[in-house]
Scaffold this motif. Sequence first.
Motif, PDB file in Angstrom:
ATOM      1  N   MET A 171       0.818  -1.199   0.000  1.00 34.51           N
ATOM      2  CA  MET A 171       0.000   0.000   0.000  1.00 34.51           C
ATOM      3  C   MET A 171       0.858   1.259   0.000  1.00 34.51           C
ATOM      4  N   ALA A 172       1.963   1.235   0.760  1.00 28.58           N
ATOM      5  CA  ALA A 172       2.858   2.397   0.788  1.00 28.58           C
ATOM      6  C   ALA A 172       3.503   2.612  -0.571  1.00 28.58           C
ATOM      7  N   PHE A 173       3.904   1.524  -1.235  1.00 28.11           N
ATOM      8  CA  PHE A 173       4.495   1.639  -2.570  1.00 28.11           C
ATOM      9  C   PHE A 173       3.476   2.175  -3.562  1.00 28.11           C
ATOM     10  N   ALA A 174       2.250   1.650  -3.494  1.00 22.34           N
ATOM     11  CA  ALA A 174       1.201   2.122  -4.409  1.00 22.34           C
ATOM     12  C   ALA A 174       0.913   3.601  -4.190  1.00 22.34           C
ATOM     13  N   THR A 175       0.868   4.018  -2.929  1.00 25.33           N
ATOM     14  CA  THR A 175       0.642   5.433  -2.629  1.00 25.33           C
ATOM     15  C   THR A 175       1.786   6.286  -3.153  1.00 25.33           C
ATOM     16  N   GLY A 176       3.007   5.763  -3.019  1.00 24.64           N
ATOM     17  CA  GLY A 176       4.163   6.518  -3.504  1.00 24.64           C
ATOM     18  C   GLY A 176       4.154   6.723  -5.006  1.00 24.64           C
ATOM     19  N   THR A 177       3.708   5.726  -5.763  1.00 25.71           N
ATOM     20  CA  THR A 177       3.676   5.877  -7.214  1.00 25.71           C
ATOM     21  C   THR A 177       2.637   6.899  -7.658  1.00 25.71           C
ATOM     22  N   GLN A 178       1.639   7.168  -6.811  1.00 27.44           N
ATOM     23  CA  GLN A 178       0.582   8.120  -7.165  1.00 27.44           C
ATOM     24  C   GLN A 178       0.887   9.534  -6.684  1.00 27.44           C
ATOM     25  N   LEU A 179       2.125   9.834  -6.435  1.00 28.00           N
ATOM     26  CA  LEU A 179       2.531  11.137  -5.902  1.00 28.00           C
ATOM     27  C   LEU A 179       2.079  12.272  -6.832  1.00 28.00           C
ATOM     28  N   PHE A 180       1.234  13.148  -6.296  1.00 27.99           N
ATOM     29  CA  PHE A 180       0.755  14.285  -7.090  1.00 27.99           C
ATOM     30  C   PHE A 180       0.496  15.528  -6.246  1.00 27.99           C
ATOM     31  N   VAL A 181      -0.326  15.390  -5.197  1.00 30.23           N
ATOM     32  CA  VAL A 181      -0.768  16.556  -4.430  1.00 30.23           C
ATOM     33  C   VAL A 181       0.416  17.294  -3.822  1.00 30.23           C
ATOM     34  N   GLU A 182       1.330  16.559  -3.207  1.00 31.52           N
ATOM     35  CA  GLU A 182       2.431  17.194  -2.488  1.00 31.52           C
ATOM     36  C   GLU A 182       3.341  18.007  -3.412  1.00 31.52           C
ATOM     37  N   PRO A 183       3.903  17.401  -4.482  1.00 32.40           N
ATOM     38  CA  PRO A 183       4.750  18.230  -5.359  1.00 32.40           C
ATOM     39  C   PRO A 183       3.988  19.327  -6.087  1.00 32.40           C
ATOM     40  N   GLN A 184       2.703  19.086  -6.364  1.00 33.89           N
ATOM     41  CA  GLN A 184       1.915  20.112  -7.058  1.00 33.89           C
ATOM     42  C   GLN A 184       1.740  21.345  -6.174  1.00 33.89           C
ATOM     43  N   LEU A 185       1.441  21.127  -4.890  1.00 33.16           N
ATOM     44  CA  LEU A 185       1.288  22.262  -3.980  1.00 33.16           C
ATOM     45  C   LEU A 185       2.631  22.933  -3.695  1.00 33.16           C
ATOM     46  N   LEU A 186       3.681  22.147  -3.581  1.00 28.82           N
ATOM     47  CA  LEU A 186       5.003  22.734  -3.379  1.00 28.82           C
ATOM     48  C   LEU A 186       5.418  23.556  -4.603  1.00 28.82           C
ATOM     49  N   GLN A 187       5.029  23.098  -5.773  1.00 29.38           N
ATOM     50  CA  GLN A 187       5.331  23.855  -6.986  1.00 29.38           C
ATOM     51  C   GLN A 187       4.622  25.201  -6.985  1.00 29.38           C
TER      52      GLN A 187
END
Length: 313
Positions: A237-253
Motif C-alpha cells: 500500500m505504501a508503494f502504491a501510494t508513492g507511485t501516485q505522488l501528485f498533491v504534495e509536489p503540485q502544492l510545493l510547486q
Amino acid sequence: MTLLETERVAVPALRRGTVPRRRRRGTAGYLFVAGYTLLLLAFGVFPTGYSFYLALTNARGQFTGLNQFVKVVQDYRFLPAFGHLLIYLALWLVVLVVLVVLVVLVAVVLRGRISPGTSALLRFLYYLPGALAGVASVLVWLFMLDPDVSPVSWLLESMGLHTFAAVLSPGNLPLVLMLIAFWTGAGGWMVVMYGALNNIPDEVLEAARMDGAGPWRTAWHIQIPMIRQWIVYMTIMAFATGTQLFVEPQLLQTASLGRVSPTWSPNQLAYVYAFQQGDFNGAAAISVCLLVVGLLAAGLLVARSNLFTLDEK
C-alpha cells in the motif's frame, strides 16, 4: 411416542429451521460484498479499462497500438519524472523499514505496557496526522520548512538551509516528500499494526514469557513474524501510494512560485498532458505505465512473501 419417532420428527424440523438461517446469512454476506463490488467496478475496473482503451487509440478513437507509449517515453520530461519517483520510492522504502520496526515496537508498548485508556488516547494522537487530507498536511509542512516562520528554523539553518527556496531545491525535494509521507503514514499504520497484534493469541505470548523471553525478544521473534502478512500489505500500500505522488509536489510547486518543476512526478506529467495539452491519450499511457510498475512491485512482494497463503492449523 418412542424416542426413535421423536428423532424422526425433530431432526427434519431442526433442519427446516437451520436452512433458512443459513440462507439469510449467505444473503447478508452477498449484500455486504455487493456494495464493495459496485464501487470497485465503478471507480477501479471500468476506469482502468478505459485508460487502456485511451492509451491504445488516438483522439479520434482509432487503434494506434503502442504509439501513445512511444510518444510519451520520447518526451524529454518522461525519464526525469520517473527518475524523481524512483529516488523518492527508494528513500521511502528505506524509511518504511524503520517505520515498520518503529510501528511494531510502539504498538507493543501500547498493547502491553500502558493502561487501556492511555493507550487509546495515544493511538488517537498518533492517528491525527494521517487523518488530515493531503493538502492540509502539505500546508503544515510548508510552515515547518520555511526558515522565516518555522519553529525548527535553527535546525534548518544549521543544515545550511537559510531560505525557503534552498529547502525546496531539486536535490532536497525527494527527502522533503519522504518526510511528509512518513509523518502522514506512521500514525495510521500504527493503528493497523496494533489491531494485527491484538489477533495474536494470548496463549502464544504467555508461552513466550514462560520460556523467559522479554518484551523486545518476544516482539522480534514472535510478534513481528506472526504479523508478517500485515507488514507486506503495508509495504504494498505504501508503494502504491508513492507511485501516485501528485498533491504534495503540485502544492510545493505552487507555493515555491515555480521553483519546483510542474512535471516533477509522472502524475504531474499526466496532468499536464491531459489538462494543459488536451492529450488524454498520452495521459492515459503514462497512467498505464504507473499501473504496470505498481503491479510488478506488488506481484513480486506477494510472490516472495506468500501473502495469500493460508496458515495451517
